[in-house]
Motif scaffolding. Structure first.
Motif, PDB file in Angstrom:
ATOM      1  N   ILE A  18      10.730 -17.393 -21.955  1.00  0.00           N
ATOM      2  CA  ILE A  18      11.730 -16.674 -21.141  1.00  0.00           C
ATOM      3  C   ILE A  18      13.114 -17.228 -21.484  1.00  0.00           C
ATOM      4  N   VAL A  19      14.083 -16.322 -21.721  1.00  0.00           N
ATOM      5  CA  VAL A  19      15.441 -16.803 -22.000  1.00  0.00           C
ATOM      6  C   VAL A  19      16.436 -16.455 -20.885  1.00  0.00           C
ATOM      7  N   LEU A  20      16.168 -15.345 -20.194  1.00  0.00           N
ATOM      8  CA  LEU A  20      17.096 -14.979 -19.107  1.00  0.00           C
ATOM      9  C   LEU A  20      16.381 -15.040 -17.760  1.00  0.00           C
ATOM     10  N   LEU A  60      21.351 -15.544 -26.059  1.00  0.00           N
ATOM     11  CA  LEU A  60      19.924 -15.398 -25.717  1.00  0.00           C
ATOM     12  C   LEU A  60      19.097 -15.263 -26.997  1.00  0.00           C
ATOM     13  N   GLU A  61      19.639 -14.521 -27.968  1.00  0.00           N
ATOM     14  CA  GLU A  61      18.918 -14.347 -29.240  1.00  0.00           C
ATOM     15  C   GLU A  61      18.791 -15.669 -29.984  1.00  0.00           C
ATOM     16  N   SER A  62      19.760 -16.561 -29.791  1.00  0.00           N
ATOM     17  CA  SER A  62      19.686 -17.861 -30.475  1.00  0.00           C
ATOM     18  C   SER A  62      18.785 -18.835 -29.712  1.00  0.00           C
ATOM     19  N   GLY A  63      18.198 -18.377 -28.586  1.00  0.00           N
ATOM     20  CA  GLY A  63      17.214 -19.208 -27.870  1.00  0.00           C
ATOM     21  C   GLY A  63      17.777 -19.958 -26.681  1.00  0.00           C
ATOM     22  N   LYS A  64      19.053 -19.725 -26.372  1.00  0.00           N
ATOM     23  CA  LYS A  64      19.627 -20.411 -25.193  1.00  0.00           C
ATOM     24  C   LYS A  64      18.968 -19.870 -23.925  1.00  0.00           C
ATOM     25  N   ILE A  65      18.822 -20.761 -22.931  1.00  0.00           N
ATOM     26  CA  ILE A  65      18.273 -20.339 -21.636  1.00  0.00           C
ATOM     27  C   ILE A  65      19.460 -20.125 -20.697  1.00  0.00           C
ATOM     28  N   ILE A  66      19.539 -18.896 -20.159  1.00  0.00           N
ATOM     29  CA  ILE A  66      20.689 -18.543 -19.316  1.00  0.00           C
ATOM     30  C   ILE A  66      20.196 -18.068 -17.943  1.00  0.00           C
ATOM     31  N   CYS A  67      20.896 -18.523 -16.900  1.00  0.00           N
ATOM     32  CA  CYS A  67      20.590 -18.046 -15.544  1.00  0.00           C
ATOM     33  C   CYS A  67      21.716 -17.124 -15.100  1.00  0.00           C
ATOM     34  N   CYS A 103      18.647  -6.526 -22.632  1.00  0.00           N
ATOM     35  CA  CYS A 103      17.639  -7.521 -23.028  1.00  0.00           C
ATOM     36  C   CYS A 103      16.322  -6.814 -23.363  1.00  0.00           C
ATOM     37  N   ILE A 104      15.971  -5.810 -22.560  1.00  0.00           N
ATOM     38  CA  ILE A 104      14.719  -5.079 -22.800  1.00  0.00           C
ATOM     39  C   ILE A 104      14.807  -4.380 -24.159  1.00  0.00           C
ATOM     40  N   GLU A 105      15.965  -3.758 -24.429  1.00  0.00           N
ATOM     41  CA  GLU A 105      16.139  -3.064 -25.716  1.00  0.00           C
ATOM     42  C   GLU A 105      16.005  -4.023 -26.889  1.00  0.00           C
ATOM     43  N   ARG A 106      16.415  -5.285 -26.707  1.00  0.00           N
ATOM     44  CA  ARG A 106      16.361  -6.260 -27.812  1.00  0.00           C
ATOM     45  C   ARG A 106      15.138  -7.181 -27.744  1.00  0.00           C
ATOM     46  N   ASN A 107      14.188  -6.832 -26.879  1.00  0.00           N
ATOM     47  CA  ASN A 107      12.967  -7.645 -26.752  1.00  0.00           C
ATOM     48  C   ASN A 107      13.237  -9.083 -26.372  1.00  0.00           C
ATOM     49  N   LEU A 108      14.213  -9.286 -25.513  1.00  0.00           N
ATOM     50  CA  LEU A 108      14.521 -10.653 -25.069  1.00  0.00           C
ATOM     51  C   LEU A 108      13.798 -10.888 -23.738  1.00  0.00           C
ATOM     52  N   PRO A 109      12.881 -11.852 -23.676  1.00  0.00           N
ATOM     53  CA  PRO A 109      12.074 -12.037 -22.466  1.00  0.00           C
ATOM     54  C   PRO A 109      12.902 -12.519 -21.270  1.00  0.00           C
ATOM     55  N   LEU A 110      12.671 -11.877 -20.148  1.00  0.00           N
ATOM     56  CA  LEU A 110      13.419 -12.250 -18.937  1.00  0.00           C
ATOM     57  C   LEU A 110      12.478 -12.239 -17.742  1.00  0.00           C
ATOM     58  N   THR A 111      12.930 -12.888 -16.693  1.00  0.00           N
ATOM     59  CA  THR A 111      12.194 -12.806 -15.431  1.00  0.00           C
ATOM     60  C   THR A 111      13.180 -12.989 -14.280  1.00  0.00           C
ATOM     61  N   ALA A 112      12.680 -12.750 -13.056  1.00  0.00           N
ATOM     62  CA  ALA A 112      13.526 -12.929 -11.869  1.00  0.00           C
ATOM     63  C   ALA A 112      12.856 -13.911 -10.924  1.00  0.00           C
ATOM     64  N   LEU A 113      13.676 -14.739 -10.292  1.00  0.00           N
ATOM     65  CA  LEU A 113      13.151 -15.664  -9.274  1.00  0.00           C
ATOM     66  C   LEU A 113      13.476 -15.061  -7.911  1.00  0.00           C
ATOM     67  N   PRO A 114      12.456 -14.753  -7.120  1.00  0.00           N
ATOM     68  CA  PRO A 114      12.704 -14.033  -5.864  1.00  0.00           C
ATOM     69  C   PRO A 114      13.429 -14.880  -4.826  1.00  0.00           C
ATOM     70  N   GLY A 115      14.089 -14.175  -3.913  1.00  0.00           N
ATOM     71  CA  GLY A 115      14.823 -14.881  -2.856  1.00  0.00           C
ATOM     72  C   GLY A 115      15.571 -13.881  -2.007  1.00  0.00           C
ATOM     73  N   PRO A 116      16.658 -14.338  -1.352  1.00  0.00           N
ATOM     74  CA  PRO A 116      17.355 -13.487  -0.387  1.00  0.00           C
ATOM     75  C   PRO A 116      17.911 -12.192  -0.975  1.00  0.00           C
ATOM     76  N   CYS A 117      17.850 -11.151  -0.149  1.00  0.00           N
ATOM     77  CA  CYS A 117      18.475  -9.863  -0.462  1.00  0.00           C
ATOM     78  C   CYS A 117      18.817  -9.259   0.902  1.00  0.00           C
ATOM     79  N   ALA A 118      20.100  -8.997   1.143  1.00  0.00           N
ATOM     80  CA  ALA A 118      20.521  -8.529   2.472  1.00  0.00           C
ATOM     81  C   ALA A 118      19.782  -7.256   2.875  1.00  0.00           C
ATOM     82  N   ALA A 119      19.555  -6.364   1.907  1.00  0.00           N
ATOM     83  CA  ALA A 119      18.909  -5.081   2.218  1.00  0.00           C
ATOM     84  C   ALA A 119      17.516  -5.310   2.808  1.00  0.00           C
TER      85      ALA A 119
END
Ligand code: SAM
Length: 276
Positions: A3-5, A72-79, A100-116
């Motif tokens: 995962i990079v993003l 991200l393509e160079s392998g950096k991990i970004i939040c 990221c999806i178009e460039r096949n860069l793996p990403l994920t989300a960490l769940p947490g607060p959302c006002a909605a």
């Protein structure tokens, strides 16, 4: 693939509302993208997270994205975090994810607060079907048209609204659907948190003598099925009669509403009615 993003949800008020995993990933990434570096520094310093911060907001999102993608393509991990809540929800993030999806860069989300979601689950309104509207328009005439769509939806609607405009929005709902149940979540997770439930009239009365401030999420209960109508084939006369009955309006108010819903001048509706 590594995962990079990471899209990381952050508190919407109470600094303690962040996960252990979010802190761990924020501490181990190469850098953090945030909307306002000074604002996010408060949260990050609180958790002793000392990583480079780069601004990523709606005004620089489009040109900043390219350099982020290269990193991200160079392998950096970004939040990616936003000022508050979940990135991508009325906040920057959706475009970066798409690219990221178009460039096949793996990403994920960490769940947490959302006002909605926070406002919805405290509202007492149905949760099995809901739509997220985001911010309501600032234009009064468009707002009435938006409201018609919202009032017609057969699930709960969640809107972000400014404290300066909430009372005017409630007044519009009061005319269109005086019986409809609403909930306002204000300052959720903060010191002056309140969730107020009732009709538009009751909510207006609640804030009549208090200055309305803070962050607001407005929820509108589902349309009762008998008011859910496709009026595109109706004559103006049928439409006015329906508006009078459904929204408890007098004839003049109903004509005004029908004109707004149809996007034509009031005069035109009057003329059509006279012709009959
Ligand atoms: N991404 C954020 C989220 O996940 O909640 C929303 C960002 S949007 C720019 C900010 C709007 O969310 C505010 O104007 C308000 O309508 C709503 N909001 C944010 N924090 C809130 C809170 N603590 N209580 C009620 N509504 C809130």
């Amino acid at each position: 693939m590594k995962i990079v993003l990471y899209l990381i949800a952050t508190p919407i008020g109470n600094l303690a509302d962040i996960t252990f995993r979010a802190i761990e990933i924020l501490k181990s990434c190469d850098y953090i993208l945030c909307e306002d570096t000074r604002h996010s520094a408060i949260l990050l310093n609180h958790y002793a997270i000392h990583k480079p911060l780069k601004s990523y907001h709606k005004f620089n999102e489009s040109f900043r994205t390219e350099s982020v993608l290269e990193d991200l393509e160079s392998g950096k991990i970004i939040c990616l975090i936003s000022d508050a809540g979940t990135p991508g929800i009325s906040d920057p993030g959706a475009d970066l994810v798409k690219q990221c999806i178009e460039r096949n860069l793996p990403l994920t989300a960490l769940p947490g607060p959302c006002a909605a979601i926070q406002a919805l689950i405290c509202s007492g309104l149905p949760t099995e079907r809901f739509q997220f509207w985001g911010f309501l328009t600032r234009k009064e005439n468009e707002l009435k048209r938006e409201m018609q769509i919202i009032l017609d939806y057969q699930g709960t609607t969640i809107c972000y609204e400014s404290p300066h405009r909430l009372l005017d929005t409630l007044k519009i709902i009061e005319i269109m659907q005086p019986q409809r149940l609403l909930t306002v979540g204000r300052e959720l997770t903060k010191k002056f948190e309140e969730t107020v439930r009732g009709t538009a009239t009751a909510l207006i009365a609640h804030w009549q003598n208090n200055l309305l401030k803070g962050e607001i999420t407005l929820l509108i209960s589902p349309s009762p099925s008998e008011s859910h109508q496709d009026w595109s084939t109706w004559t103006p006369e049928e439409h006015v009669e329906w508006a009078q009955q459904t929204y408890t309006l007098n004839r003049k108010e109903a004509i005004k509403l029908v004109a707004e819903l149809r996007g034509v001048p009031k005069r035109q509706v009057y003329q059509e009615l006279i012709k009959k």
